[in-house]
Design a protein around this motif. Structure first.
Motif, PDB file in Angstrom:
ATOM      1  N   ALA A  85     -20.878   7.410  -4.913  1.00 25.20           N
ATOM      2  CA  ALA A  85     -21.432   8.525  -5.681  1.00 25.20           C
ATOM      3  C   ALA A  85     -20.472   8.953  -6.786  1.00 25.20           C
ATOM      4  N   LEU A  86     -19.175   8.925  -6.475  1.00 25.18           N
ATOM      5  CA  LEU A  86     -18.161   9.276  -7.469  1.00 25.18           C
ATOM      6  C   LEU A  86     -18.157   8.276  -8.621  1.00 25.18           C
ATOM      7  N   LEU A  87     -18.289   7.001  -8.281  1.00 19.88           N
ATOM      8  CA  LEU A  87     -18.340   5.953  -9.307  1.00 19.88           C
ATOM      9  C   LEU A  87     -19.563   6.121 -10.197  1.00 19.88           C
ATOM     10  N   GLU A  88     -20.711   6.424  -9.582  1.00 19.57           N
ATOM     11  CA  GLU A  88     -21.938   6.597 -10.344  1.00 19.57           C
ATOM     12  C   GLU A  88     -21.835   7.788 -11.290  1.00 19.57           C
ATOM     13  N   GLU A  89     -21.139   8.817 -10.846  1.00 19.20           N
ATOM     14  CA  GLU A  89     -20.972  10.006 -11.680  1.00 19.20           C
ATOM     15  C   GLU A  89     -19.989   9.751 -12.819  1.00 19.20           C
ATOM     16  N   LYS A  90     -18.949   8.984 -12.510  1.00 20.15           N
ATOM     17  CA  LYS A  90     -17.893   8.738 -13.488  1.00 20.15           C
ATOM     18  C   LYS A  90     -18.313   7.740 -14.551  1.00 20.15           C
ATOM     19  N   VAL A  91     -19.012   6.686 -14.129  1.00 19.59           N
ATOM     20  CA  VAL A  91     -19.398   5.624 -15.059  1.00 19.59           C
ATOM     21  C   VAL A  91     -20.866   5.798 -15.447  1.00 19.59           C
ATOM     22  N   GLN A  92     -21.104   6.517 -16.537  1.00 12.56           N
ATOM     23  CA  GLN A  92     -22.459   6.753 -17.010  1.00 12.56           C
ATOM     24  C   GLN A  92     -22.937   5.613 -17.913  1.00 12.56           C
ATOM     25  N   GLU A  93     -22.004   5.031 -18.642  1.00 12.82           N
ATOM     26  CA  GLU A  93     -22.311   3.905 -19.528  1.00 12.82           C
ATOM     27  C   GLU A  93     -21.419   2.728 -19.156  1.00 12.82           C
TER      28      GLU A  93
ATOM     29  N   PRO B 236     -14.671  -0.935 -14.313  1.00 14.21           N
ATOM     30  CA  PRO B 236     -16.007  -0.327 -14.477  1.00 14.21           C
ATOM     31  C   PRO B 236     -16.916  -1.258 -15.262  1.00 14.21           C
ATOM     32  N   ASN B 237     -18.090  -1.496 -14.739  1.00 14.61           N
ATOM     33  CA  ASN B 237     -18.929  -2.527 -15.349  1.00 14.61           C
ATOM     34  C   ASN B 237     -20.404  -2.157 -15.323  1.00 14.61           C
TER      35      ASN B 237
ATOM     36  N   ASP C 213     -31.957   3.880 -10.143  1.00 15.27           N
ATOM     37  CA  ASP C 213     -30.783   3.018 -10.004  1.00 15.27           C
ATOM     38  C   ASP C 213     -30.215   2.725 -11.389  1.00 15.27           C
ATOM     39  N   THR C 214     -28.957   3.080 -11.594  1.00 19.44           N
ATOM     40  CA  THR C 214     -28.343   2.878 -12.908  1.00 19.44           C
ATOM     41  C   THR C 214     -27.917   1.424 -13.096  1.00 19.44           C
TER      42      THR C 214
END
Length: 221
Positions: free
Chosen positions: A26-34, A101-102, A128-129
């Protein structure tokens, strides 16, 4: 209560890992928006969009959950191997996504057809991003289940179960690229991570057991 805790002692580390994994993800999803590093292969450009594969893609959730629960109640050793296998790949995924981050830019902006399956894909895209995709957890976890079933004594004489599991597993793997959810690179890396673990957990144990058995037979001769 003590008897219950003793009988189900494996649930505690599984629950703790689940909390850690979901929190980290969840932290990764929040941090990496693009996407920071774009994952792409020329092979991706030749893979067609096939919306019907959204069905096995969504079945993945039930696929992993069903066999995880089944092994837990039917064979704890099989469950332990599966849990270790899953935890290794999912942890590797978290570390890779943190340090590298990818994401990808493969998703369609205009769909070639309009039907119930494309509607399901549109919904999938909203929940899903296209970030944190390397390696594909869909592929890695599917391979873990596939190898777990393939090497379990519980399914040794159940050809229908083994066949159905194989068909669904390979359909799920194919779905990740046909839906433009993953690059073929994500798939290859999932295989690269899972195959050594498969050899260690299943083939390594098998060879060790065979060696001990043969040694025992020689001593009794």
């Amino acid at each position: 209560m003590k008897e219950f805790i003793k009988k189900h002692s494996l649930l505690l580390p599984v629950a703790i890992y689940g909390i850690i994994y979901m929190s980290w993800f969840a932290l990764l999803e929040e941090k990496v928006q693009e996407p920071v590093h774009i994952i792409h292969s020329v092979i991706d450009d030749f893979i067609p969009f096939v919306e019907v594969f959204v069905v096995p893609y969504f079945l993945w959730f039930a696929f992993v959950a069903f066999f995880g629960i089944y092994f837990y109640f039917k064979d704890r050793e099989d469950f332990k191997k599966l849990a270790i296998n899953l935890a290794f790949g999912m942890t590797a995924f978290l570390i890779i996504s943190t340090l590298f981050p990818n994401g990808h830019e493969l998703r369609l902006e205009v769909f070639p057809r309009d039907n119930i399956f494309t509607d399901m894909v549109k919904h999938l895209y909203t929940i899903d991003t296209p970030t944190n995709i390397l390696p594909s957890i869909h592929v890695y976890n599917t391979l873990c289940i596939y190898h777990g079933v393939k090497n379990s004594a519980l399914f040794r004489n159940k050809k229908v179960w083994r066949g159905a599991t194989s068909l669904l597993a390979w359909s799920i793997i194919a779905s990740t690229v046909f839906l433009k959810q993953h690059s073929i690179i994500d798939v290859f890396l999932a295989f690269a991570l899972e195959i050594p673990m498969y050899m260690l957990l299943y083939k390594g144990v098998s060879l060790k057991f065979r060696s001990i058995k043969e040694k025992s037979q020689m001593e009794t001769m």
